[in-house]
Design a protein around this motif. Structure first.
Motif, short mmCIF file in Angstrom:
data_model
loop_
_atom_site.label_atom_id
_atom_site.label_comp_id
_atom_site.label_asym_id
_atom_site.label_seq_id
_atom_site.Cartn_x
_atom_site.Cartn_y
_atom_site.Cartn_z
N LYS A 187 -84.34 2.23 42.94
CA LYS A 187 -83.04 2.76 42.51
C LYS A 187 -82.03 2.71 43.65
N VAL A 188 -80.84 2.20 43.33
CA VAL A 188 -79.74 2.13 44.27
C VAL A 188 -78.47 2.61 43.57
N THR A 197 -69.65 -2.82 44.78
CA THR A 197 -70.94 -3.31 45.26
C THR A 197 -71.32 -4.58 44.51
N LEU A 253 -73.50 3.19 49.71
CA LEU A 253 -74.78 2.92 49.07
C LEU A 253 -75.73 4.10 49.27
N ASP A 254 -76.43 4.45 48.21
CA ASP A 254 -77.46 5.49 48.28
C ASP A 254 -78.77 4.86 47.85
N TYR A 255 -79.79 4.91 48.70
CA TYR A 255 -81.03 4.18 48.44
C TYR A 255 -82.16 4.82 49.24
N PHE A 262 -83.41 -4.26 43.03
CA PHE A 262 -82.54 -3.09 42.96
C PHE A 262 -82.07 -2.86 41.54
N LYS A 318 -77.84 -5.83 48.60
CA LYS A 318 -76.59 -5.16 48.25
C LYS A 318 -75.75 -5.03 49.51
N VAL A 334 -86.32 -0.41 51.92
CA VAL A 334 -85.36 -1.49 52.15
C VAL A 334 -85.26 -1.82 53.64
N GLU A 360 -82.34 -2.36 56.30
CA GLU A 360 -80.96 -1.90 56.36
C GLU A 360 -80.24 -2.50 57.56
N TYR A 390 -79.80 0.06 39.03
CA TYR A 390 -78.90 1.20 39.01
C TYR A 390 -79.46 2.29 38.09
#
Length: 525
Positions: free
Chosen positions: A432-433, A439, A451-453, A487, A446, A458, A460, A489
């Protein structure tokens, strides 16, 4: 006592036609002792009648029979039962008879005198080869399992990883071609290898990009022209640079036999930059620059993530900038082949290419297949596995103008550099991202500013310029999926996951996406 079956699952029925069948009783008894049901007759006419009456798994024909000859009988059998393998036995060593038999697609051709074990060997080859190959492959892989595990745990250089990847691809292709019980075990090792490889990339990628002289640094996308094409041009070679989008090592292995009669090969792997996506990796190949430098030096040729413009429309101008930057005079052409019509047109104009020093050809079929597989249920069924994906690639290459273009190149004695910009990986684990509306939509990487992940899932990059990447905003972050992740949503999550699960994607970090073929093909004539 029931005869031994030599591990055959079912009794195979064999028809043996020979006008001297009585003299062959020892041979027939030997085959029956091996578990075969052998039915006999003395003429071609009788053989045809028996084929009409009952099914047979294999037929043995004497070539020199009165009435219908073995060759005549063979031709009629092929008309009514083309699926039955036929072994022909003859006293004659005349090449003409052999040619006719082979031309009629016989399974084997034996010259008298034959001993029972020769016949048994031919029968096994034609009736049980799939099972025997499968059993041998499973046994060999089981024995190689520990070595592969040691390679995974001990890989400490990019060379180690390239060798391991070759071994995994070799086993994947060998086991997928058989009805093997080892598939799940291999899949487990592949998952372990990808996980360990991703950690290796995360530890080393920054130093490789920031320091071109870093120890153990692989060849990357921007260096392909300088290291492979320029030296060939300096030697006066006329070079064709052919790039097949989304082209993996296993797909190269699938089409390689189709070119082996006209080319010899020098095979190597190189490393795609991140993201393993066309906009970045292919533009880096053609420009000889990292994406951030393309954006700075040639802003009109770089297309931002949020732009509706196509991301690979400036490839020919980018090639020109690379030659200009290195002060090299080179007459080159650029052609992109998106369909068979474009391929046929290029083939028709092939003579015009021979005046150039370099001809660049991009084939987009596999990329389109990947997208079509995502969007079309029918294509998804046709390419449901990696093996099916390879098969479609091989079928396309065999029947498209692409192979004719390669043959035309070989006929003119020109060398070819065959490669790709990145590979693909079949994804099956959603991550989930959350991102803002700007984006990008790629499932394997991404880039955005909010961004929230989950950090643990991941790779980064918070300083894009340090990694050779442009930053659309001051606070832009790149994140990359690893292994077989993709990824997703949170909005409409279940539908999104179901739609993309099992599709082939690129942009992230995996052996298949990053370690890609770079093949030099030299004409044999």
């Amino acid at each position: 006592m029931r005869p031994a079956t030599n591990h055959t699952k079912e009794v195979s029925t064999i028809l043996w036609a020979d006008d001297e069948i009585d003299l062959l009783k020892p041979h027939i008894m030997f085959l029956k002792s091996k578990g075969y049901d052998v039915v006999t007759c003395c003429s071609g006419a009788d053989a045809l009648a028996m084929v009409d009456e009952r099914p047979f798994d294999l037929i043995i024909l004497d070539e020199n029979m009165p009435g219908l000859t073995g060759l005549e009988t063979l031709q009629r059998i092929k008309q009514v039962a083309p699926h039955i393998p036929v072994i022909m036995i003859t006293k004659s060593e005349e090449e003409n008879i052999m040619d006719q038999a082979v031309g009629s697609k016989i399974a084997d051709y034996l010259i008298k005198p034959v001993n029972p074990k020769q016949i048994l060997s031919s029968i096994k080859k034609n009736l049980h080869s799939d099972r025997l190959v499968s059993e041998k492959a499973a046994t060999d892989y089981r024995q190689d399992f520990s070595r592969i595990s040691s390679m995974i745990n001990g890989a400490s250089s990019i060379t180690d990883w390239m060798e391991l990847y070759r071994v995994l691809v070799q086993w994947e292709m060998q086991l997928s071609a058989t009805d093997s019980s080892m598939d799940e075990l291999l899949a487990m090792q592949r998952t372990e290898a990808d996980s360990t490889f991703c950690k290796y990339i995360c530890r080393n990628y920054e130093s490789w990009i920031t320091d071109p002289k870093a120890q153990g640094r692989p060849l990357f996308s921007p260096e392909v022209f300088k290291s492979r094409i320029f030296p060939m041009l300096d030697e006066g070679e006329k070079v064709f640079f052919i790039l097949i989008d989304n082209f993996r090592l296993d797909q190269w292995a699938a089409i390689k036999p189709l070119l082996a009669d006209i080319f010899s090969f020098k095979e190597e792997l190189y490393c795609s930059i991140l993201p393993t996506a066309t906009q970045y990796a292919r533009n880096a190949i053609f420009s000889g620059l990292m994406p951030v430098d393309i954006a700075k030096m040639f802003p009109s040729l770089w297309v931002d993530e949020d732009s509706p413009e196509g991301k690979n429309l400036n490839e020919s101008p980018l090639i020109a900038t690379q030659f200009e930057r290195f002060r090299r005079k080179c007459r080159f052409s650029y052609n992109k082949v998106n369909d068979s019509a474009a391929g046929e047109k290029l083939l028709g104009e092939f003579a015009n290419l021979l005046g150039n020093d370099l001809n660049v050809i991009v084939f987009n079929f596999i990329d389109m297949l990947s997208h079509a597989r995502t969007e079309s249920r029918m294509i998804r069924e046709l390419a449901s596995t990696d093996a099916a994906y390879r098969s479609l690639t091989e079928s396309w290459f065999r029947h498209s103008p692409a192979i004719e273009i390669f043959r035309a190149i070989a006929a003119k004695g020109c060398k070819v550099i065959l490669t790709t910009d990145h590979g693909t990986v079949r994804v099956d684990r959603p991550v989930k991202v959350v991102g803002d509306r700007n984006t990008n939509t790629n499932l394997r990487y991404k880039v955005g500013k909010n961004l929230d992940y989950p950090r643990k899932d991941v790779y980064e990059i918070k300083q894009p310029a340090r990694f050779g990447l442009p930053a659309p905003n001051v606070s832009s972050t790149y994140i990359f999926a690893t292994g077989r992740d993709f990824f997703a949503y949170p909005n409409n999550y279940n539908h999104y996951v179901q739609y993309y699960d099992g599709t082939f994607q690129h942009g992230g970090i995996s052996l298949q996406e990053m370690l890609i073929p770079l093949i030099t093909l030299t004409p044999k004539n």
